[in-house]
Design a protein around this motif. Structure first.
Motif, PDB file in Angstrom:
ATOM      1  N   ALA A 477      36.367  33.037  62.338  1.00 35.56           N
ATOM      2  CA  ALA A 477      36.102  32.520  60.996  1.00 35.56           C
ATOM      3  C   ALA A 477      35.866  33.671  60.032  1.00 35.56           C
ATOM      4  O   ALA A 477      36.388  33.684  58.910  1.00 35.56           O
ATOM      5  N   LEU A 478      35.106  34.661  60.473  1.00 36.26           N
ATOM      6  CA  LEU A 478      34.821  35.813  59.611  1.00 36.26           C
ATOM      7  C   LEU A 478      36.105  36.551  59.266  1.00 36.26           C
ATOM      8  O   LEU A 478      36.354  36.889  58.097  1.00 36.26           O
ATOM      9  N   GLY A 479      36.953  36.772  60.297  1.00 38.00           N
ATOM     10  CA  GLY A 479      38.219  37.452  60.062  1.00 38.00           C
ATOM     11  C   GLY A 479      39.085  36.680  59.082  1.00 38.00           C
ATOM     12  O   GLY A 479      39.648  37.246  58.136  1.00 38.00           O
ATOM     13  N   GLY A 480      39.183  35.377  59.321  1.00 34.62           N
ATOM     14  CA  GLY A 480      39.982  34.536  58.429  1.00 34.62           C
ATOM     15  C   GLY A 480      39.454  34.545  57.015  1.00 34.62           C
ATOM     16  O   GLY A 480      40.211  34.609  56.048  1.00 34.62           O
ATOM     17  N   LEU A 481      38.137  34.517  56.922  1.00 32.80           N
ATOM     18  CA  LEU A 481      37.491  34.522  55.607  1.00 32.80           C
ATOM     19  C   LEU A 481      37.855  35.781  54.833  1.00 32.80           C
ATOM     20  O   LEU A 481      38.222  35.726  53.653  1.00 32.80           O
ATOM     21  N   VAL A 482      37.761  36.930  55.515  1.00 32.54           N
ATOM     22  CA  VAL A 482      38.066  38.193  54.840  1.00 32.54           C
ATOM     23  C   VAL A 482      39.515  38.192  54.370  1.00 32.54           C
ATOM     24  O   VAL A 482      39.807  38.536  53.220  1.00 32.54           O
ATOM     25  N   LEU A 483      40.431  37.767  55.248  1.00 32.18           N
ATOM     26  CA  LEU A 483      41.840  37.714  54.859  1.00 32.18           C
ATOM     27  C   LEU A 483      42.033  36.816  53.640  1.00 32.18           C
ATOM     28  O   LEU A 483      42.728  37.166  52.689  1.00 32.18           O
ATOM     29  N   SER A 484      41.405  35.640  53.675  1.00 33.58           N
ATOM     30  CA  SER A 484      41.659  34.683  52.602  1.00 33.58           C
ATOM     31  C   SER A 484      41.086  35.168  51.280  1.00 33.58           C
ATOM     32  O   SER A 484      41.552  34.775  50.218  1.00 33.58           O
ATOM     33  N   LEU A 485      40.062  36.016  51.343  1.00 36.80           N
ATOM     34  CA  LEU A 485      39.470  36.493  50.094  1.00 36.80           C
ATOM     35  C   LEU A 485      40.112  37.782  49.596  1.00 36.80           C
ATOM     36  O   LEU A 485      40.077  38.084  48.409  1.00 36.80           O
ATOM     37  N   VAL A 486      40.688  38.554  50.522  1.00 37.60           N
ATOM     38  CA  VAL A 486      41.194  39.875  50.136  1.00 37.60           C
ATOM     39  C   VAL A 486      42.691  39.833  49.810  1.00 37.60           C
ATOM     40  O   VAL A 486      43.143  40.432  48.843  1.00 37.60           O
ATOM     41  N   VAL A 487      43.445  39.106  50.632  1.00 39.68           N
ATOM     42  CA  VAL A 487      44.901  39.080  50.433  1.00 39.68           C
ATOM     43  C   VAL A 487      45.236  38.261  49.193  1.00 39.68           C
ATOM     44  O   VAL A 487      44.559  37.282  48.881  1.00 39.68           O
ATOM     45  N   ARG A 488      46.266  38.700  48.465  1.00 40.89           N
ATOM     46  CA  ARG A 488      46.693  37.946  47.291  1.00 40.89           C
ATOM     47  C   ARG A 488      48.067  37.346  47.548  1.00 40.89           C
ATOM     48  O   ARG A 488      48.966  38.016  48.022  1.00 40.89           O
ATOM     49  N   ARG A 489      48.179  36.082  47.245  1.00 39.28           N
ATOM     50  CA  ARG A 489      49.468  35.403  47.379  1.00 39.28           C
ATOM     51  C   ARG A 489      50.224  35.564  46.076  1.00 39.28           C
ATOM     52  O   ARG A 489      49.740  35.133  45.019  1.00 39.28           O
ATOM     53  N   ARG A 490      51.406  36.207  46.153  1.00 41.17           N
ATOM     54  CA  ARG A 490      52.151  36.465  44.921  1.00 41.17           C
ATOM     55  C   ARG A 490      53.615  36.104  45.089  1.00 41.17           C
ATOM     56  O   ARG A 490      54.209  36.351  46.137  1.00 41.17           O
ATOM     57  N   ARG A 491      54.173  35.552  44.035  1.00 39.09           N
ATOM     58  CA  ARG A 491      55.614  35.324  44.002  1.00 39.09           C
ATOM     59  C   ARG A 491      56.191  36.130  42.845  1.00 39.09           C
ATOM     60  O   ARG A 491      55.610  36.158  41.759  1.00 39.09           O
ATOM     61  N   VAL A 492      57.311  36.779  43.115  1.00 43.36           N
ATOM     62  CA  VAL A 492      57.989  37.539  42.071  1.00 43.36           C
ATOM     63  C   VAL A 492      59.438  37.079  42.033  1.00 43.36           C
ATOM     64  O   VAL A 492      60.073  36.936  43.080  1.00 43.36           O
ATOM     65  N   PHE A 493      59.905  36.812  40.842  1.00 48.85           N
ATOM     66  CA  PHE A 493      61.315  36.419  40.663  1.00 48.85           C
ATOM     67  C   PHE A 493      62.014  37.439  39.779  1.00 48.85           C
ATOM     68  O   PHE A 493      61.434  37.952  38.825  1.00 48.85           O
ATOM     69  N   VAL A 494      63.256  37.703  40.134  1.00 50.21           N
ATOM     70  CA  VAL A 494      64.034  38.698  39.396  1.00 50.21           C
ATOM     71  C   VAL A 494      65.336  38.038  38.931  1.00 50.21           C
ATOM     72  O   VAL A 494      65.940  37.253  39.667  1.00 50.21           O
ATOM     73  N   ARG A 495      65.701  38.344  37.714  1.00 47.70           N
ATOM     74  CA  ARG A 495      67.038  37.912  37.271  1.00 47.70           C
ATOM     75  C   ARG A 495      67.686  39.096  36.559  1.00 47.70           C
ATOM     76  O   ARG A 495      67.043  39.764  35.758  1.00 47.70           O
TER      77      ARG A 495
END
Lengths: 535, 336
Positions: A477-495
């Motif tokens: 749970a602690l490991g998951g918590l750290v990941l969920s708070l530290v990692v950023r979910r990002r989408r980038v689109f290019v045209r």
């Protein structure tokens, strides 16, 4: 938890507010299934989870303000005696066993149901997302939260390829749905970590429940020199989990060889003089096959036996007392544990001489390692070590065990006993003994001798088969918590599209973050400068 | 076992740290007073007047030095205090910063001397917890300040630290001594150190949360913004900083609880026994968990989420100041 659930909420078949002008507007009907679904959506909604979390924290508080029966039964009983009106009501409401009470259980079980209802569909969605490609680029990138456009050297295909490399090196998963766009996403670990955190909490709960059902604990008071055999009858108290077979204990024995105790004698600071400094029990462990092994048990260093862990949780004194009848025949001789009542080991106990004739004899009173007897406080000890050990007793005769009811070994049930009278026939007989002293009981009832002092160890033997599951789950749970708070979910689109003059390309980059993400703008800028940088 | 002269040195270091930090607090207060709009030597107004003079035609005076100097480079990039700070304000902040460094060094010395004096980890009683907690709060502030301009936060960190130290010295002071047997474990260093660090981060988070709520109210009210708050980061930025602090603290608190459970199993035989301190650690955990959920819930106001975080900090304070002293449990320490 994700925000998507609240979006889902808006589609819930909730009764439409039909009030206002059109009072006759018929409301959509919900059948039983509809209501169930509505209730389920409500329960698994983020607001409900939030409410239950806050409720759980409030509900836990009474367990710290009221004495709890499972932790300190004596203090609970005292509280009930002191509050004859409020006590029974609170007792019925479970305030003295908060963490086993139905209302506390209801809150955390609802919370976990809500959690499962939230996490299960999210896990399914996440599983699909992890195996699918980033979605198609939206038509108008400039509408995204972060957006930049730039004209660069190179034809569109080459520029797009450079951007693809740039995104890959920034650990994006990149896919081209068509010839002029790129869709990239990263930070899947955020949701993975979040899900692991929540699922691991279920693991913690299962581990706790498992330990409760299959664990047991037993306490025993063991004077130095005596041997404890791990059978049910030898325990002073034994509390098995509901699924434990208490007759199926490993038949090992523990002999207590020594108990070294150290108290503070130099420091006279607040609360320091007489404070315990070290406890060390030296014991001989004999397993079921008869193999002997010398082991030590100390605070913070329990003894693992393979079937139960032995903790040294208490200690005290067991004066060796011998009672003889008028002929000098020994009718009682034992190291009798007296329970310490304060930090200076003012200890109470009882000596029950069932073999005395014609009436049974009982002695009750205090053992004082460093004794002082004054009018105000009565007999009490002023230091926990045996500097001036004294035994202060009163004597009774009569029936020790009326109706055979169970009673504490440390107190005398004097319901059917009468005190022996004092010297001149007045008041009550008071006996004060120092080691080696013998006191002759009046009217030829024999004598009582204080032979010496042994220490006793308060051992607690416990198993908890769920503890590893709980620990591993908690760490996950602690490991998951750290990941969920530290990692950023990002989408980038290019045209990309050709610019006005040949050989040049207009690059449009848009970024979309899961939550508000300060760095998204910089991220888009960094991606955009990549084709220039590699030029 | 204990060395009296070291004990006295430790106390003197702590007293000196308090004196220095008091001055630091005053300096930071002065800083805030001087950056307030409308203040006598407010930079922007002076600057505007200066420019008007220049444009009025007297070109030769253009190079005359006004009270404007380029602001600290990191101030501008973080959207911190305005990019034109009066010199007096900058001086006050510089003094505050230097004094904070000195006070922290003295406090570190005080803690170190106490550790040397008792030959053990200096986390055995409430006086020592308070001391080390104050030290970590200052170190956290200093560490974070090297990454962004937090001069505006100085007053709101140094003040609670001073209050804590004051309470430690007056109420919780305990002569240095050995530990009781159940505390003699390497888990003391792990569990209690992380716990005090976490409380330090929660303290900074709570200070930011309060500032956010004030700033938010001011911004909602619009109108005249003549207070120094106008020169602090926007409510939105403050809310993000509040969240950032809690994102660091919450996993640390989770670790504190897990480490405490492991130690409890070793020392008391059961990893969770609903001891009052355990109850309150659990309460704190759920309240801050609720904060994180509230912030992630669409439709929940950020203000309300921050209120939950502040409720969590109230629990942290209760857990230290009330539970340790008034509740009977296994976390009752020798002589406090």
């Amino acid at each position: 938890m994700s925000t998507t659930r609240d979006d889902a909420l808006s589609t819930q078949p909730a009764p439409v507010d039909g009030g206002g002008a059109g009072g006759s507007v018929s409301q959509p009907r919900l059948g039983p299934v509809g209501w169930l679904r509505y209730a389920w959506r409500q329960l698994t909604s983020m607001r409900t989870a939030l409410f239950l979390l806050l409720l759980l924290s409030v509900a836990a508080i009474p367990g710290s303000t009221f004495p709890q029966r499972s932790i300190d039964a004596a203090r609970t009983a005292q509280w009930l005696t002191d509050h004859p009106t409020a006590g029974p009501i609170l007792d019925r409401l479970g305030f003295f066993e908060v963490y086993a009470s139905p209302w506390f259980a209801a809150i955390y079980l609802l919370l976990f149901v809500s959690l499962i209802g939230c996490v299960a569909p999210r896990s399914r969605i996440h599983w699909h997302q992890m195996r699918s490609r980033p979605p198609r680029a939206p038509r108008r990138l400039e509408r995204l939260a972060a957006h930049r456009e730039l004209e660069v050297e190179g034809d569109p295909d080459a520029v797009r390829e450079r951007l693809r490399q740039a995104l890959r090196s920034r650990r994006y998963r990149v896919h081209a749905h068509d010839g002029v766009t790129l869709s990239a996403e990263k930070g899947y670990l955020k949701e993975s970590g979040n899900l692991v955190f929540h699922l691991a909490l279920i693991g913690v709960l299962v581990g706790v429940a498992w330990g409760h059902l299959l664990g047991w604990k037993g306490d025993v008071i063991l004077p130095v020199g005596q041997t404890f055999a791990n059978t049910l009858s030898r325990y002073d108290t034994f509390s098995p989990g509901p699924w434990v077979d208490p007759t199926d204990l490993d038949p090992y024995t523990i002999r207590l060889d020594r108990l070294d105790v150290e108290f503070e004698t130099e420091d006279t600071g607040r609360g320091q003089f007489g404070a315990p400094r070290d406890f060390l029990a030296s014991a001989t462990l004999t397993d079921a096959e008869g193999r002997e092994e010398e082991r030590e048990i100390a605070v913070n260093r329990p003894l693992e036996t393979g079937n139960g862990t032995v903790f040294l949780l208490g200690n005290g004194y067991a004066p060796r007392i011998t009672v003889r009848d008028a002929d000098g025949t020994v009718i009682y001789s034992d190291a009798t544990p007296f329970l310490p009542e304060d930090n200076n080991y003012t200890s109470v106990g009882a000596v029950k001489v069932a073999g005395a004739q014609p009436d049974q004899l009982g002695f009750a009173g205090f053992f004082l390692p460093t004794g002082v007897i004054d009018d105000e406080r009565g007999p009490h000890s002023v230091f926990p070590d045996t500097l001036d050990p004294q035994l202060a007793l009163t004597a009774f005769q009569g029936t020790l065990f009326p109706a055979g009811a169970p009673q504490s070994v440390y107190t005398l049930d004097t319901a059917e006993m009468t005190p022996l009278p004092g010297k001149d026939g007045e008041g009550q007989l008071r006996i004060l003994l120092r080691p080696g002293d013998t006191f002759d009981l009046p009217e030829g009832r024999g004598s009582i001798t204080f032979d010496g002092i042994e220490r006793f160890a308060g051992l607690s033997i416990r198993t908890d088969p769920g503890k590893m599951l709980t620990l591993v789950s908690a760490l996950l749970a602690l490991g998951g918590l750290v990941l969920s708070l530290v990692v950023r979910r990002r989408r980038v689109f290019v045209r990309v599209r050709p610019a006005g003059e040949p050989g040049r390309t207009v690059v449009s980059v848009g970024g979309l973050a899961k939550d508000d993400d300060e760095g998204m703008d910089d991220e888009v800028a960094a991606v955009l400068t990549a084709p220039e940088g590699t030029r | 076992m204990t060395d009296t002269s070291l004990a006295q040195l430790s106390n003197q270091a702590v007293y000196s740290a308090m004196a220095v930090l008091t001055l630091a607090m005053l300096a930071y207060a002065l800083y805030l007073a001087r950056i307030a709009p409308g203040h006598a030597d407010d930079a922007s107004q002076e600057a505007v007047r200066e420019r008007r003079l220049v444009t009025a035609g007297n070109a030769t005076d253009a190079d005359q030095d006004g009270p404007v100097e380029p602001a600290a480079p990191d101030a501008a990039q973080t959207g911190g205090p305005g990019d034109a700070e009066p010199r007096g304000a900058r001086q006050a902040a510089g003094v505050g910063w230097a004094l904070t460094l000195l006070g922290t060094a003295l406090l570190v010395a005080g803690v170190g001397l106490r550790a040397a004096e008792v030959h053990r980890w200096p986390l055995g009683n409430m006086y020592e917890f308070a001391l080390v907690g104050a030290m970590f709060t200052l170190l956290g502030f200093i560490g974070w300040s090297t990454r962004r301009d937090l001069r505006w936060l100085g007053l709101f960190v140094v003040t609670p630290v001073l209050l804590t130290l004051g309470a430690a010295v007056v109420v919780w002071y305990t002569d240095a001594s050995e530990l009781m047997p159940s505390l003699k474990s390497y888990w003391l260093a792990i569990h209690v150190t992380v716990a005090t660090m976490t409380v330090a981060v929660f303290t900074i988070g709570a200070a930011l949360g309060v500032l956010y709520l004030v700033q938010d109210r001011l911004e909602a009210g619009g109108g005249a913004r003549r207070s120094f708050m106008a020169r602090l980061p926007s409510a939105r930025a403050l809310e993000r900083l509040t969240y950032a602090a809690h994102v660091v603290a919450f996993p640390m608190w989770t670790f504190t609880v897990i480490a405490g459970a492991i130690w409890a199993r070793q020392a008391w035989g059961s990893y969770w026994n609903w001891d009052p301190k355990e109850v309150w650690s659990f309460v704190i955990w759920t309240v801050y968990a609720a904060y994180l959920h509230a912030r992630a819930t669409t439709g929940w106001k950020r203000q309300n989420a921050v209120w939950i975080a502040l409720a969590g900090f109230v629990c942290v304070i209760l857990n230290f100041a009330v539970v340790n002293v008034y509740f009977v449990g296994q976390h009752s320490y020798s002589g406090l």
